[in-house]
Design an enzyme around this catalytic site. Structure first.
Site, mmCIF file in Angstrom:
data_model
loop_
_atom_site.group_PDB
_atom_site.id
_atom_site.type_symbol
_atom_site.label_atom_id
_atom_site.label_comp_id
_atom_site.label_asym_id
_atom_site.label_seq_id
_atom_site.Cartn_x
_atom_site.Cartn_y
_atom_site.Cartn_z
ATOM 1 C CD GLU A 275 0.077 -1.308 3.191
ATOM 2 O OE1 GLU A 275 0.300 -1.371 4.406
ATOM 3 O OE2 GLU A 275 0.115 -2.297 2.438
ATOM 4 C CG HIS A 299 -6.227 -5.276 1.261
ATOM 5 N ND1 HIS A 299 -6.943 -5.770 2.337
ATOM 6 C CD2 HIS A 299 -4.964 -5.087 1.713
ATOM 7 C CE1 HIS A 299 -6.143 -5.871 3.382
ATOM 8 N NE2 HIS A 299 -4.932 -5.459 3.020
ATOM 9 C CD GLU A 300 -2.429 -3.691 -1.026
ATOM 10 O OE1 GLU A 300 -1.982 -2.982 -0.123
ATOM 11 O OE2 GLU A 300 -2.523 -4.930 -0.921
ATOM 12 C CG HIS A 303 -3.482 -0.667 3.513
ATOM 13 N ND1 HIS A 303 -3.332 -0.841 4.881
ATOM 14 C CD2 HIS A 303 -3.353 -1.900 2.959
ATOM 15 C CE1 HIS A 303 -3.115 -2.121 5.128
ATOM 16 N NE2 HIS A 303 -3.132 -2.786 3.987
ATOM 17 C CD GLU A 322 -2.553 -5.372 6.363
ATOM 18 O OE1 GLU A 322 -3.635 -5.346 5.743
ATOM 19 O OE2 GLU A 322 -1.479 -4.998 5.858
ATOM 20 C CG ASP A 379 9.616 -10.477 7.490
ATOM 21 O OD1 ASP A 379 8.608 -9.757 7.352
ATOM 22 O OD2 ASP A 379 10.766 -10.092 7.189
ATOM 23 C CE1 TYR A 387 -3.527 -8.319 5.149
ATOM 24 C CE2 TYR A 387 -2.294 -9.513 6.808
ATOM 25 C CZ TYR A 387 -2.322 -8.713 5.686
ATOM 26 O OH TYR A 387 -1.152 -8.316 5.108
#
Length: 605
Positions: A275, A299-300, A303, A322, A379, A387
């Site tokens: 995003e 979705h992006e 953001h 998210e 990560d 989400y």
């Protein structure tokens, strides 16, 4: 001194960096980045200032006015945090740093053979904590920063950035500063692209790409960028972007970033989308030929309000980014593509959330909305929990107070905290002050700090969703879906179907399904990977070659995780194949994706 973030050396007692003036020289021949940064603090500071770095060689730190050396030290590298750069300051409000790297965890150099072009390519991906491997900074979302940047690149290439483009011009003497000598900065065959970001952003949103990049306007504030071979398809796929922006503005308030451009990157890009403000980065796998990729764009885009305007203060609060964005995405999709499509999206998310409960069954801490992330690499535990559990929490509040009241709450929330970074406690304080009785209606403690799924989490309901789930269950009883039952299905319906088919079905059934509907050949990567994951999990070795082909073609971690995991778990032969594929494909994967695959292979060694 206490850090402000478990994933940063930034100290609470020190002023934050508020602006960076960057000069960056990309050397494609050595896959190296040479740079200098003029860093400006929010207030003058005396003492030891800590900055985040990873795999950076620090050549010098200078007083920005006199250019006299400043004392600095670099700690040994921590596997998660990288190295602490400590600079000794005396009433300094700014200072200069010269640095270089040829092993950045954010920057991926690709050779022409890896891009399918005659030109090389380079791009960044800084989320979650990789901006520190591009330039020294306070690499925490708590420290929002403005910047200017000069990118010195080969003149045969073009640069784009998540910022306002100022100009493309010849290099000028002395402007490279400490980056490199003028003889190198101004050498023949080089060009400078200049950018400015006027709005304060968290460092993980710092992003640029360099390569053979062309653009097409697809709306009054949107241009899509891609390689020449992809640009026409990309422009067609995302033609409805302006409609989504308008839907978002109606739901969440004004769009505050001027431009909403899109960049389609090479296949190695590790995420579906990123995003980055003013210019979203996208994987080419979202181009499906039926505008279905618009959901990733939605979705992006979402953001732009939740994540970029209001940012999670640390990765322990990632759900604020998210969860809100997943909710906002589905509201935009509902307006633009209809309620049924939005419900199917929710159903896929629900299935993914339940899969995460299984993934983390031995460490349920990471099923919390606000987990303890001390000593954890973000990560390593990246998942659908923030989400989808975040979405479920917000959807639960909406069901309790009604959509009109929740819409007003959202708009007030966004306008109150925009261009700020907040934590979960700040959100809960705002929630309780805005809706004083909400804590008596919803168990907020269980939702935020509890493990697993709360009892009032809810699976979506619709006729189409229920029909698809029932057909998936019947496949487990050896009934193939009839052609008339799936005639209207597109990628999303097939994805939901495959996600709900048990992996314990007979291999012959899976092969028969593919023989009839050619799912392993689907152009839709969601369908292709869902099918291959099912086939390998069910023991269909005849699909090993198709899995190998896919893993050597794509670098999106959403696809790498299930396919490498399925291969590594299915048999010794599959495990050996996974290791061979990775050894041959590794250089085509972004460094973040390399780490994820190596973790999977290590776990199943």
């Amino acid at each position: 001194m206490a850090p402000v973030d478990p994933h940063s050396y930034t100290e609470a007692s020190s002023p934050f960096i508020t602006h960076a003036s960057l000069s960056l020289y990309l050397d494609f021949s050595t896959s190296a980045l040479h740079g200098s940064a003029l860093l400006t603090l929010s207030s003058p500071f005396t003492g030891s200032l800590s900055l985040d770095t990873r795999s950076l060689t620090i050549h010098s730190v200078l007083d920005s006015s006199s250019h006299s050396p400043l004392s600095f030290s670099l700690s040994p590298s921590d596997p998660i945090l990288g190295s602490r750069l400590t600079v000794s300051l005396s009433e300094h409000s700014s200072f200069l740093i010269a640095f270089s790297t040829n092993s950045s965890s954010a920057l991926h150099f690709l050779t022409p053979s890896q891009t399918g072009s005659v030109h090389p390519y380079a791009y960044t991906q800084c989320q979650s904590i990789h901006a520190r491997s591009i330039f020294p900074c306070h690499d925490t979302p708590a420290a929002r920063i403005k910047f200017s940047a000069l990118l010195n690149i080969p003149s045969s290439l073009s640069a784009v950035m998540a910022a306002r483009h100022v100009t493309r011009r010849d290099p000028l003497p002395n402007e490279g500063g400490l980056t490199c000598p003028d003889s190198q900065w101004c050498s023949s065959g080089r060009i400078v692209e200049e950018f400015i970001m006027e709005q304060p952003i968290p460092p993980y949103l710092f992003a640029f790409a360099v390569g053979e990049i062309v653009g097409r306007d697809i709306g009054p504030r949107t241009r899509v960028y891609a390689g020449p071979s992809v640009i026409e398809e990309a422009a067609k796929e995302f033609m409805g972007t302006e409609e989504m922006i308008r839907a978002g503005e109606k739901l969440f308030g004004p769009y505050d970033w001027e431009r909403f451009d899109l960049l389609v990157l090479p296949m190695s890009f590790p995420y579906g989308g990123m995003e980055n403000p003013k210019m979203v980065f996208l994987t080419p796998t979202v181009i499906r030929g039926d505008a279905a990729g618009a959901q990733v764009v939605a979705h992006e885009l979402a953001h732009s309000w939740t994540g970029n305007l209001i940012t999670n203060k640390t990765n322990e609060d990632f759900w604020l980014n998210e969860g809100f964005t997943t909710y906002a995405e589905r509201r935009i999709v509902e307006v633009v593509q209809g309620e049924e499509i939005a419900t199917l999206n929710m159903g896929i998310g629900w299935r993914g959330l339940n899969r995460m409960m299984e993934r983390f069954k031995d460490n349920m801490e990471f099923t919390k909305l606000k987990p303890n992330m001390q000593g954890i690499d973000p990560d390593d535990v990246y998942s659908e929990v923030p989400y989808e559990k975040g979405f479920q929490f917000l959807w639960r509040i909406e069901r309790e107070i009604g959509r009109p009241a929740f819409d007003e709450f959202l708009k007030t929330y966004i306008s109150t905290f925009k261009f700020q970074s907040i934590d979960t406690a700040a959100f809960l304080d705002f929630l309780n002050s805005s809706l004083p009785s909400i804590h008596t209606q919803i168990d907020l403690e269980t939702w935020v700090h509890g493990t697993g799924l709360p009892p009032d989490a809810m699976e979506p309901v619709s006729k189409v969703y229920t029909k698809i789930k029932n057909l998936a269950e019947e496949f487990g009883k050896a009934r193939m879906p009839r052609e008339e039952e799936v005639a209207e299905w597109k990628g999303q319906e097939w994805e939901l179907y495959l996600e709900n088919v048990s992996c314990h079905v007979e291999p012959s059934q899976v092969c028969a399904l593919d023989e009839r509907y050619h799912l392993s050949e689907s152009r839709d990567w969601e369908v292709k990977v869902a099918f291959l994951h099912l086939a390998i999990s069910a023991g269909c070795k005849e699909y090993f070659s198709e899995a190998e082909k896919s893993l050597k073609q794509v670098g999106r971690m959403k696809y790498l995780r299930p396919l490498y995991t399925a291969l590594a778990k299915c048999s010794d032969e599959g495990k050996m194949l996974a290791r061979r594929i990775y050894s041959e494909a590794r250089e085509c994967y972004h460094p973040i994706a390399q780490g994820v695959v190596e973790s999977i292979l290590s776990k199943h060694s």
